[in-house]
Design an enzyme around this catalytic site. Structure first.
Site, short mmCIF file in Angstrom:
data_model
loop_
_atom_site.label_atom_id
_atom_site.label_comp_id
_atom_site.label_asym_id
_atom_site.label_seq_id
_atom_site.Cartn_x
_atom_site.Cartn_y
_atom_site.Cartn_z
N CYS A 257 0.82 -1.22 0.00
CA CYS A 257 0.00 0.00 0.00
C CYS A 257 0.85 1.26 0.00
CB CYS A 257 -0.96 -0.03 1.19
SG CYS A 257 -0.17 -0.03 2.81
N HIS A 309 -2.25 0.89 6.85
CA HIS A 309 -2.66 0.92 5.44
C HIS A 309 -2.89 2.36 5.03
CE1 HIS A 309 -4.18 -0.96 1.77
NE2 HIS A 309 -5.13 -0.05 1.76
N HIS A 321 -5.70 2.50 -4.28
CA HIS A 321 -4.67 1.95 -3.39
C HIS A 321 -4.23 0.59 -3.91
CE1 HIS A 321 -7.85 -0.35 -0.78
NE2 HIS A 321 -8.29 -0.14 -2.00
#
Length: 391
Positions: A257, A309, A321
């Site tokens: 991420c 994240h 993402h």
């Protein structure tokens, strides 16, 4: 030796494969094939099944087949023997057999070990141990299907039995049709072997500045940084479909991420910290709500009591993402069932602004207001636990 064990040996070896860190890159395939060994005094015809698994350009394949043998000389005596024969192989494959498919030819080479029945098997389980090598050519028919042709040269591995004296010498010719699967298939086709050779097949690299002063170390607030935030979504959109890879920072091998967010901002000349937790510890705080977010803002999510994240807000409730649960770079929407998981876990948001205030010294890494150092690197971001996308 049990015949079922002989035929299953190659399949078992195929799954003793790659490290867990390469799991996102694993691909494989199933192939139905026919083979011919045309030599004197016996010709063999086979039909069988092969299973392959591995990372792009290296893999393991197990195959097994059964068929019949027939004499090539009329006077050759076959009385008292069976013409039913079998063969099995375990091969190491070098070549793009497990890479993403395209409309093109992809050559490969292989070497391995195997077992087969005798040319005149008095007992069906008379075993000849062999080693072999060869090469082939794969023609892709779209992203999942292929037609394969190969030639194998087989040799005795350990002559020690009467059956070995009946080893059939000659080249083995094989053709088959394959069905392919795995994470590597989701990527764009290889520009090396595909007939499609346009520059769009190769993801662009981050621009190299002529002078260090032309880059911005985030979160230094400058007008250029604000412009980068507006452009970063369209930049990230170019990499949709790139697979997720733990610790990944490149479109060629995959992103995690924060590796994705750092890379696409880097394309705009803005240097971000490496992990989501580091990104959350600097910059201008934004209320983590849909009403407060602007395009280009960093959305930060928490799992297990810590930030782990990060995504880029794209507007209208959408964000882009690299997600392990979503199999790579993709858009998600806060209004969907999957998006609600992210909405519930969003704990912070940060913004690259253009108001002229320098929040972090680019050389010392110290916050200009608090005097505290930025959060040091401790570990890479783990995979997210969001529900999988709806089909």
């Amino acid at each position: 030796m049990n015949l079922r064990r002989l035929i299953g040996l190659s399949g078992v070896l195929s799954y003793l494969t790659v490290p867990a860190s390469l799991a996102a890159q694993v691909g494989g395939g199933v192939e139905l094939f026919g083979a011919l060994i045309n030599s004197s005094p016996v010709t063999r015809n086979f039909g069988g099944l092969s299973l392959s698994v591995g990372t792009p350009y290296i893999g393991i394949r197990g195959s097994g087949g059964m068929g019949v043998s027939s004499p090539t000389i009329q006077s050759y005596e076959t009385q008292g023997i069976t013409n039913l024969v079998w063969a099995t192989n375990a091969d190491l494959i070098l070549g793009p057999v497990n890479a993403g498919l395209s409309e093109g030819f992809m050559p490969y080479a292989f070497a391995g070990i195997g077992m087969e029945s005798a040319a005149e098997p008095v007992n069906f389980t008379d075993v000849i141990r062999t080693w072999s090598y060869g090469g082939g050519l794969q023609l892709a028919l779209g992203r999942m299907l292929s037609v394969n042709g190969e030639v194998r040269s087989r040799h005795l591995a350990a002559p020690a039995t009467n059956a070995d004296s009946q080893f059939v010498r000659g080249l083995e010719y094989r053709v088959g049709i394959g069905l392919h699967f795995g994470g590597a298939r989701q990527r764009s086709s290889s520009p090396i072997y595909s007939r499609r050779t346009s520059s769009s097949d190769t993801p662009p690299r981050a621009p190299r500045p002529s002078r260090p002063a032309t880059r911005t170390t985030w979160p230094v607030s400058t007008t250029s940084a604000s412009g980068a935030a507006r452009r970063v979504v369209s930049t990230g959109e170019q990499y949709i479909g790139t697979p997720y890879r733990y610790g990944g920072t490149s479109p060629r091998t995959g992103f995690d991420c924060s590796g994705f967010v750092q890379y696409v901002y880097g394309q705009q000349g803005v240097n971000l910290p490496r992990t989501s937790r580091q990104m959350a510890g600097s910059g201008i705080a934004v209320n983590p709500s849909r009403r407060s977010l602007e395009v280009g803002d960093l959305m930060l999510f928490s799992q297990g009591g810590r930030i782990s994240h990060v995504a880029i807000y794209a507007g209208n409730g959408r964000f882009i993402h690299s997600s392990s649960s979503g199999n790579g770079v993709r858009y998600d929407d806060l209004d969907t069932r999957r998006g609600k998981w992210f909405a519930e876990h969003m704990v912070a948001a940060r913004r690259v602004t253009g108001d002229g205030r320098i929040l972090v010294n680019a050389y010392t890494g110290v916050n200009a207001f608090t005097g505290e150092s930025l959060i040091a690197f401790d570990q890479l971001d783990p995979p997210d636990s969001a529900p999988p996308p709806s089909r």
